[in-house]
Design a protein around this motif. Structure first.
Motif, PDB file in Angstrom:
ATOM      1  N   ALA A  63       0.826  -1.382  -0.042  1.00 42.51           N
ATOM      2  CA  ALA A  63      -0.016   0.053   0.098  1.00 42.51           C
ATOM      3  C   ALA A  63       0.853   1.136   0.141  1.00 42.51           C
ATOM      4  N   VAL A  64       1.812   1.228   0.780  1.00 43.21           N
ATOM      5  CA  VAL A  64       2.935   2.637   0.874  1.00 43.21           C
ATOM      6  C   VAL A  64       3.413   2.769  -0.415  1.00 43.21           C
ATOM      7  N   ARG A  65       4.006   1.547  -1.158  1.00 41.11           N
ATOM      8  CA  ARG A  65       4.570   1.836  -2.496  1.00 41.11           C
ATOM      9  C   ARG A  65       3.588   2.316  -3.329  1.00 41.11           C
ATOM     10  N   ILE A 242       9.072   5.318  13.474  1.00 40.78           N
ATOM     11  CA  ILE A 242       7.844   5.819  13.652  1.00 40.78           C
ATOM     12  C   ILE A 242       6.816   4.957  13.344  1.00 40.78           C
ATOM     13  N   ASP A 243       5.806   4.661  14.561  1.00 39.19           N
ATOM     14  CA  ASP A 243       4.467   3.885  14.511  1.00 39.19           C
ATOM     15  C   ASP A 243       3.379   5.078  14.011  1.00 39.19           C
ATOM     16  N   ILE A 244       3.065   4.569  12.956  1.00 39.18           N
ATOM     17  CA  ILE A 244       2.119   5.781  12.255  1.00 39.18           C
ATOM     18  C   ILE A 244       0.663   6.039  13.240  1.00 39.18           C
ATOM     19  N   ASP A 245       0.392   5.339  14.212  1.00 42.82           N
ATOM     20  CA  ASP A 245      -0.621   5.512  14.880  1.00 42.82           C
ATOM     21  C   ASP A 245       0.011   6.657  15.863  1.00 42.82           C
ATOM     22  N   CYS A 246       1.122   7.228  15.975  1.00 36.37           N
ATOM     23  CA  CYS A 246       1.503   8.656  16.635  1.00 36.37           C
ATOM     24  C   CYS A 246       0.582   9.685  16.202  1.00 36.37           C
ATOM     25  N   LEU A 247       0.212   9.573  14.752  1.00 35.72           N
ATOM     26  CA  LEU A 247      -0.785  10.626  14.349  1.00 35.72           C
ATOM     27  C   LEU A 247      -2.142  10.243  14.864  1.00 35.72           C
ATOM     28  N   ASP A 248      -2.855  11.117  14.691  1.00 36.00           N
ATOM     29  CA  ASP A 248      -4.516  11.071  15.094  1.00 36.00           C
ATOM     30  C   ASP A 248      -5.002  10.395  14.181  1.00 36.00           C
ATOM     31  N   PRO A 249      -6.141   9.699  14.541  1.00 34.17           N
ATOM     32  CA  PRO A 249      -6.992   8.643  13.492  1.00 34.17           C
ATOM     33  C   PRO A 249      -7.211   9.708  12.338  1.00 34.17           C
ATOM     34  N   ALA A 250      -7.441  10.822  12.452  1.00 35.07           N
ATOM     35  CA  ALA A 250      -8.099  11.662  11.376  1.00 35.07           C
ATOM     36  C   ALA A 250      -6.928  11.701  10.530  1.00 35.07           C
ATOM     37  N   HIS A 251      -5.766  11.580  10.887  1.00 33.42           N
ATOM     38  CA  HIS A 251      -4.430  11.747   9.810  1.00 33.42           C
ATOM     39  C   HIS A 251      -4.062  10.178   9.417  1.00 33.42           C
ATOM     40  N   PRO A 253      -6.250   6.793   9.581  1.00 33.35           N
ATOM     41  CA  PRO A 253      -6.964   5.963  10.056  1.00 33.35           C
ATOM     42  C   PRO A 253      -6.682   4.536  10.085  1.00 33.35           C
ATOM     43  N   GLY A 254      -6.009   4.439   9.216  1.00 30.45           N
ATOM     44  CA  GLY A 254      -5.523   2.879   8.788  1.00 30.45           C
ATOM     45  C   GLY A 254      -4.339   2.449   9.509  1.00 30.45           C
ATOM     46  N   THR A 255      -4.701   1.944  10.898  1.00 29.13           N
ATOM     47  CA  THR A 255      -3.676   1.342  11.778  1.00 29.13           C
ATOM     48  C   THR A 255      -4.458   0.408  12.677  1.00 29.13           C
ATOM     49  N   GLY A 256      -3.998  -0.238  13.385  1.00 29.01           N
ATOM     50  CA  GLY A 256      -4.450  -1.621  14.277  1.00 29.01           C
ATOM     51  C   GLY A 256      -4.734  -1.105  15.717  1.00 29.01           C
ATOM     52  N   THR A 257      -4.143  -0.130  16.176  1.00 29.29           N
ATOM     53  CA  THR A 257      -4.604   0.231  17.645  1.00 29.29           C
ATOM     54  C   THR A 257      -4.771   1.842  17.651  1.00 29.29           C
ATOM     55  N   PRO A 258      -5.998   2.601  16.975  1.00 30.45           N
ATOM     56  CA  PRO A 258      -5.824   3.720  16.958  1.00 30.45           C
ATOM     57  C   PRO A 258      -6.228   4.485  18.504  1.00 30.45           C
ATOM     58  N   GLU A 259      -5.833   5.672  18.414  1.00 29.17           N
ATOM     59  CA  GLU A 259      -6.060   6.398  19.738  1.00 29.17           C
ATOM     60  C   GLU A 259      -6.241   7.800  19.465  1.00 29.17           C
ATOM     61  N   ASP A 293      -7.851   1.980   6.062  1.00 29.97           N
ATOM     62  CA  ASP A 293      -7.591   3.420   5.502  1.00 29.97           C
ATOM     63  C   ASP A 293      -8.692   3.838   4.649  1.00 29.97           C
ATOM     64  N   HIS A 294      -8.702   5.064   4.531  1.00 31.23           N
ATOM     65  CA  HIS A 294      -9.915   5.729   3.657  1.00 31.23           C
ATOM     66  C   HIS A 294      -8.848   6.597   2.650  1.00 31.23           C
ATOM     67  N   ALA A 295      -9.348   6.364   1.333  1.00 32.21           N
ATOM     68  CA  ALA A 295      -8.563   7.329   0.624  1.00 32.21           C
ATOM     69  C   ALA A 295      -7.238   7.510   0.682  1.00 32.21           C
ATOM     70  N   ASP A 296      -6.614   6.334   0.996  1.00 34.58           N
ATOM     71  CA  ASP A 296      -5.205   6.197   1.046  1.00 34.58           C
ATOM     72  C   ASP A 296      -4.367   7.181   1.991  1.00 34.58           C
ATOM     73  N   VAL A 297      -5.283   7.623   2.815  1.00 30.00           N
ATOM     74  CA  VAL A 297      -4.692   8.796   3.801  1.00 30.00           C
ATOM     75  C   VAL A 297      -3.576   8.231   4.833  1.00 30.00           C
ATOM     76  N   THR A 298      -3.696   7.032   5.348  1.00 32.49           N
ATOM     77  CA  THR A 298      -2.598   6.649   6.019  1.00 32.49           C
ATOM     78  C   THR A 298      -1.367   6.155   5.182  1.00 32.49           C
ATOM     79  N   ALA A 299      -1.510   5.790   4.199  1.00 32.14           N
ATOM     80  CA  ALA A 299      -0.580   5.171   3.081  1.00 32.14           C
ATOM     81  C   ALA A 299       0.266   6.115   2.660  1.00 32.14           C
ATOM     82  N   VAL A 300      -0.695   7.497   2.264  1.00 31.67           N
ATOM     83  CA  VAL A 300       0.069   8.558   1.780  1.00 31.67           C
ATOM     84  C   VAL A 300       1.051   9.123   2.874  1.00 31.67           C
TER      85      VAL A 300
END
Ligand SMILES: N=C(N)NCCCC(=O)O
Ligand SMILES: [Zn+2]
Ligand SMILES: [Zn+2]
Length: 333
Positions: A63-65, A242-251, A253-259, A293-300
């Motif tokens: 997905a990231v590629r 960098i665990d991408i869940d450091c970002l808010d779920p708004a930024h 959403p595509g992660t396993g343990t969102p806070e 994820d939605h609209a590739d927000v997390t992968a982007v």
């Protein structure tokens, strides 16, 4: 043998081949097997057997590629063209056993060793956070105890889950126990959310970690946070996880343990930019779970974070040359 380095092979020319065409490599860079060697190797680790909640990070490297097709060659804020100044290449994915965590971690470590011994720095795209442990083992082999900046909502210094030592919530406790970390120079950034108990914090502090919470980022602002992190790290060999869940779920959403209550992607990129000049030896971006994820927000976001890390490395110049004949490559498909 002449010492003239060949000029780096860059991404596919987007003025000739549209960005959305062709098989995806990170940022449309060459595959490692198609270039002689790489100063920076992007290594995928499709593994998520260590997760405690929502699975799916095994699909993150792909997905990231895909999401990285739009990355462009020049970074204006850091004034660097990372793919032109150094050879950056996509090293493909580590073939991890999805049913045997220790075996999978050994495979990650072996692939990292191959790349490091060939003189590459590594930007790993996970995978769940369990994979930081074998990467830190390799950092220690190469550099001794390293400074760690760990961006995450979670401490990931818990002891065990269901009796299991190797999970995505425990890599940094294992790394501490194995003596892989420079305990003078450790920090979590982005921490928030409920814990299991207050002891989680005392255990964590005992290991030497400082904590910059997501609220600290809001209250103190990016420049003050950057200054504190730079003081903590100094000139030591630095590993960034960098665990991408450091970002808010708004930024992200595509992660396993969102806070809730996390940093923006802008804040994360700004903090990373502020680390320009640190001795960054390798890094990872983990915990992208594309199914949520939605609209590739997390992968982007993850692809931009990886680009930021590559740009920081490119600003440092080429890694130490390896002795002739030591280069090995091609272990990844
Ligand atoms: N996302 C990472 N790496 N760790 C989260 C573990 C938190 C938990 O399950 O309690
Ligand atoms: Zn996390
Ligand atoms: Zn984590």
């Amino acid at each position: 043998m002449n010492n003239q380095q060949p000029s780096p092979v860059g991404p596919v020319d987007s003025s000739r081949v549209p960005r959305y065409a062709g098989i995806a490599t990170f940022a449309r860079l060459p595959r490692l097997e198609d270039v002689e060697r790489a100063d920076i190797a992007v290594m995928g680790v499709p593994f998520d057997t260590g997760v405690s909640y929502r699975p799916g990070a095994r699909f993150a490297p792909a997905a990231v590629r895909e999401a990285s097709r739009l990355l462009r060659p020049y970074h204006p804020d850091l004034d660097v063209a990372p793919f032109a100044s150094l050879q950056v290449a996509d090293a493909g994915d580590v073939a991890c056993n999805p049913f045997d965590i220790p075996e999978a971690l050994d495979a990650v470590q072996a692939s990292a060793a191959t790349l490091l011994d060939a003189g590459s720095r590594i930007v790993t795209v996970g995978g769940d956070h369990t994979i930081a442990l074998p990467l830190l083992r390799e950092m220690h082999r190469k550099h001794g105890p390293v400074s760690l900046l760990h961006f995450d909502a979670h401490l990931d210094t818990w002891d065990t889950y269901f009796g299991a030592d190797y999970t995505h919530g425990t890599p940094f406790r294992r790394a501490f126990e194995e003596g892989l970390l420079d305990t003078e120079a450790l920090s979590h950034v982005g921490i928030r959310g409920p814990l299991y108990s207050k002891d989680d914090l005392t255990d964590d502090a005992r290991m030497g970690f400082g904590i910059v919470t997501s609220m600290d980022v809001m209250n103190q602002g990016v420049p003050a946070v950057v200054q504190a992190l730079r003081e903590r790290v100094g000139g030591r060999p630095l590993y960034i996880s960098i665990d991408i869940d450091c970002l808010d779920p708004a930024h992200a959403p595509g992660t396993g343990t969102p806070e809730a209550g996390g940093m923006t992607s802008r804040e994360l990129l700004a903090i990373l930019r502020g680390l320009d000049g640190c001795n960054l030896v390798s890094a990872d971006v983990v915990e992208v779970a594309p199914a949520y994820d939605h609209a590739d927000v997390t992968a982007v976001a993850a692809s931009h974070v990886a680009y930021e890390l590559i740009s920081l490395m490119a600003r440092q110049g080429a890694p130490e040359p390896v002795p002739a004949g030591a280069a090995r490559q091609g272990a990844h498909g």
